[in-house]
Write an enzyme that holds these catalytic residues in place. Structure first.
Site, PDB file in Angstrom:
ATOM      1  N   LYS A 135     -11.634  -2.870  19.153  1.00 32.99           N
ATOM      2  CA  LYS A 135     -10.271  -3.350  19.397  1.00 32.99           C
ATOM      3  C   LYS A 135      -9.834  -3.090  20.842  1.00 32.99           C
ATOM      4  CE  LYS A 135      -8.954  -2.829  14.531  1.00 32.99           C
ATOM      5  NZ  LYS A 135      -7.855  -2.917  13.574  1.00 32.99           N
TER       6      LYS A 135
ATOM      7  N   ASN B 113       0.847  -1.197   0.000  1.00 34.12           N
ATOM      8  CA  ASN B 113       0.000   0.000   0.000  1.00 34.12           C
ATOM      9  C   ASN B 113       0.880   1.245   0.000  1.00 34.12           C
ATOM     10  OD1 ASN B 113       0.566   0.830   2.802  1.00 34.12           O
ATOM     11  ND2 ASN B 113      -0.428  -1.124   3.280  1.00 34.12           N
TER      12      ASN B 113
HETATM   13  O1  PMT Z   1       2.905   6.130   6.522  1.00 38.49           O
HETATM   14  P1  PMT Z   1       2.323   7.441   6.032  1.00 38.49           P
HETATM   15  O2  PMT Z   1       2.502   7.614   4.537  1.00 38.49           O
HETATM   16  O3  PMT Z   1       2.813   8.627   6.820  1.00 38.49           O
HETATM   17  O4  PMT Z   1       0.745   7.383   6.206  1.00 38.49           O
HETATM   18  C1  PMT Z   1       0.188   7.375   7.483  1.00 38.49           C
HETATM   19  C2  PMT Z   1      -0.999   6.416   7.581  1.00 38.49           C
HETATM   20  C3  PMT Z   1      -2.136   6.954   6.724  1.00 38.49           C
HETATM   21  C4  PMT Z   1      -0.613   5.017   7.124  1.00 38.49           C
HETATM   22  C5  PMT Z   1      -1.375   6.395   9.112  1.00 38.49           C
HETATM   23  O5  PMT Z   1      -1.713   7.693   9.523  1.00 38.49           O
HETATM   24  C6  PMT Z   1      -2.549   5.467   9.357  1.00 38.49           C
HETATM   25  O6  PMT Z   1      -3.719   5.812   9.237  1.00 38.49           O
HETATM   26  N1  PMT Z   1      -2.220   4.204   9.734  1.00 38.49           N
HETATM   27  C7  PMT Z   1      -3.202   3.123   9.936  1.00 38.49           C
HETATM   28  C8  PMT Z   1      -3.644   2.568   8.622  1.00 38.49           C
HETATM   29  C9  PMT Z   1      -4.589   1.409   8.787  1.00 38.49           C
HETATM   30  O7  PMT Z   1      -4.185   0.306   8.603  1.00 38.49           O
HETATM   31  O8  PMT Z   1      -5.795   1.731   9.240  1.00 38.49           O
HETATM   32  P2  PMT Z   1      -6.975   0.649   9.503  1.00 38.49           P
HETATM   33  O9  PMT Z   1      -8.145   1.508   9.773  1.00 38.49           O
HETATM   34  O10 PMT Z   1      -7.030  -0.339   8.396  1.00 38.49           O
HETATM   35  O11 PMT Z   1      -6.498  -0.113  10.829  1.00 38.49           O
HETATM   36  C10 PMT Z   1      -6.857   0.297  12.139  1.00 38.49           C
HETATM   37  C11 PMT Z   1      -5.717   0.015  13.100  1.00 38.49           C
HETATM   38  O12 PMT Z   1      -5.489  -1.398  13.207  1.00 38.49           O
HETATM   39  C12 PMT Z   1      -4.393   0.628  12.706  1.00 38.49           C
HETATM   40  O13 PMT Z   1      -3.757   1.123  13.871  1.00 38.49           O
HETATM   41  C13 PMT Z   1      -3.609  -0.539  12.111  1.00 38.49           C
HETATM   42  O14 PMT Z   1      -2.200  -0.382  12.319  1.00 38.49           O
HETATM   43  C14 PMT Z   1      -4.150  -1.726  12.902  1.00 38.49           C
HETATM   44  N2  PMT Z   1      -4.189  -2.986  12.133  1.00 38.49           N
HETATM   45  C15 PMT Z   1      -4.847  -3.068  10.950  1.00 38.49           C
HETATM   46  C16 PMT Z   1      -4.892  -4.269  10.260  1.00 38.49           C
HETATM   47  C17 PMT Z   1      -4.265  -5.408  10.820  1.00 38.49           C
HETATM   48  N3  PMT Z   1      -4.258  -6.574  10.185  1.00 38.49           N
HETATM   49  N4  PMT Z   1      -3.611  -5.314  11.995  1.00 38.49           N
HETATM   50  C18 PMT Z   1      -3.570  -4.125  12.665  1.00 38.49           C
HETATM   51  O15 PMT Z   1      -2.981  -4.032  13.751  1.00 38.49           O
END
Ligand code: PMT
Length: 393
Positions: free
Chosen positions: A334, A203
């Site tokens: 979570k 991504n």
């Molecule tokens: O790296 P940059 O270019 O600076 O961009 C920053 C960012 C947009 C990546 C960052 O600010 C951000 O939003 N990171 C989380 C992205 C994400 O995976 O969001 P989500 O809504 O899908 O997940 C929610 C949370 O669960 C996140 O904290 C993620 O790290 C965690 N997660 C998600 C999927 C997974 N399989 N395991 C996880 O722990």
């Protein structure tokens, strides 16, 4: 005490306003000028504003007996170079100390903030960019120049940031060590899920948000372990760095570090899926369509929320709509303490850029929507929120 190094560029006049703002904010400021800076603004101007004699010459016996270059280096809580020319950046990066400013800078143990200002082509020059990378790697704080009309007649990146912005950065860098005692486990960047030996799915995460969190935490006194997917960034100075590739690697690293940490911040864009079958040889191109079967990866943060073990858990939420409601849902699902939601469809927010637009929600139901700001500044706002939640007044 702030020691301000002023080097010779047309933006010198803005350093005068910077000194005024810093004095107004009740900092003590001592100014060092290079010889060429004195061609643009007289030392008397800085002396009158700062209330201290201005240092200009290494071997001037009167100045040396009054101030002493090692005293200047030792008295600094922060060393600021603004404006910083390409020349002085090159000298600092190359370890050259051939005038008072570069000599004091070499001798100081204070953190260093550099605000470059120059012609756009000089700024884009790969040598200058390499020097800035080198300084960042060492732990120097480098401000991005502003965009706009340049004194040389060009338009573009190269203007000294506004004095208000530099003064804000000074205040941020001089924040007290209010995270000391915290052991932070921070994740950053994307994952790569292989399809065959040469291909992967991934991504657009650059790692900038997670690295900004790691830098701010180190500066505020925390011990930091940074688990990072593949990025083009330099590992932040002072953080323990653990490089990973797939979501499974990231999970293993996070679980391995979990027992030792006090708080986890998951800024990584963890891959939600991996290929069900990874070819062991490069897949050949063919005329027929191929189908990829993807299987879900475990949710690392959800697993941590289930065990919790007295840790503080901070997640991010990459959303494109209903930011607050979706963030609150993730917080509950979570079992988190704080969720930082960013709208990844909005310009200036989310993936890859240097800025973000975020809403912070926490387990008390409090919600704070923040305007667009640098990822470095957002990192500090997240820690301010975290500390206030941990020890409400
Ligand atoms: O790296 P940059 O270019 O600076 O961009 C920053 C960012 C947009 C990546 C960052 O600010 C951000 O939003 N990171 C989380 C992205 C994400 O995976 O969001 P989500 O809504 O899908 O997940 C929610 C949370 O669960 C996140 O904290 C993620 O790290 C965690 N997660 C998600 C999927 C997974 N399989 N395991 C996880 O722990």
């Amino acid at each position: 005490m702030i020691v301000l190094g002023v080097t010779g560029g047309i933006a010198c006049y803005k350093a005068v306003e910077l000194v005024r703002l810093l004095i107004k904010a009740e900092f003590k400021v001592r100014v060092i000028m290079t010889r060429s800076a004195t061609e643009f603004v007289t030392p008397l101007t800085f002396q009158t504003l700062s209330g201290y004699p201005v240092a200009t010459e290494t071997f001037d016996l009167t100045q040396e007996s009054e101030i002493g270059h090692i005293n200047l280096a030792d008295c600094a809580d922060l060393f600021v170079v603004a404006p910083a020319t390409a020349n002085v950046i090159g000298k600092i990066a190359g370890g050259i100390a051939d005038d008072l400013l570069t000599t004091v800078l070499m001798a100081t143990q204070a953190p260093v903030l550099i605000a470059p200002a120059m012609n756009i082509h000089m700024y884009e020059n790969p040598i200058l960019q390499e020097n800035l990378r080198r300084l960042r790697r060492i732990g120097y704080h480098i401000m991005e120049p502003a965009d706009g009309y340049l004194a040389c007649g060009y338009e573009g990146k190269g203007r000294l940031p506004d004095p208000e912005k530099i003064a804000g950065e000074v205040e941020r860098l001089l924040k007290k060590k209010d995270l000391s005692g915290e052991r932070l486990l921070i994740t950053a960047g994307p994952n790569r899920e292989p399809l065959d030996p040469v291909r992967y799915i991934s991504n657009r995460s650059s790692g900038k948000m997670g690295y900004a969190l790691a830098r701010a935490a180190v500066r505020r006194g925390a011990e930091v372990a940074l688990v990072s997917g593949p990025t083009a960034l330099e590992p932040p100075a002072g953080a323990r760095f653990i490089a990973v590739t797939t979501a499974a690697d990231m999970r293993e690293a996070v679980l391995g570090e979990y027992a030792q940490c006090t708080t986890v911040i998951m800024a990584a864009a963890v891959s939600d899926y991996h290929a069900a079958v990874v070819a062991d040889k490069k897949m050949k191109r063919g005329e027929a369509a191929i189908e990829l079967r993807l299987e879900p990866n475990p949710d690392i943060l959800k697993d941590l929320g289930q065990r919790k073990d007295g840790k503080w858990l901070i997640g991010f939420a990459a959303e494109t709509e209903d930011l607050t409601a979706n963030a609150q849902k993730k917080l509950r699902d979570k079992n988190l303490d704080i969720v930082v939601a960013n709208n990844v469809a909005e310009t200036g927010s989310g993936f890859d850029g240097d800025t973000n637009i975020a809403t912070i929600v926490d387990r008390t139901g409090a919600t704070r929507s923040l305007p667009m700001m640098s990822k470095d500044e957002l990192a500090d706002r997240i820690y301010d929120h975290f500390l206030a939640l941990k020890s409400p007044r």
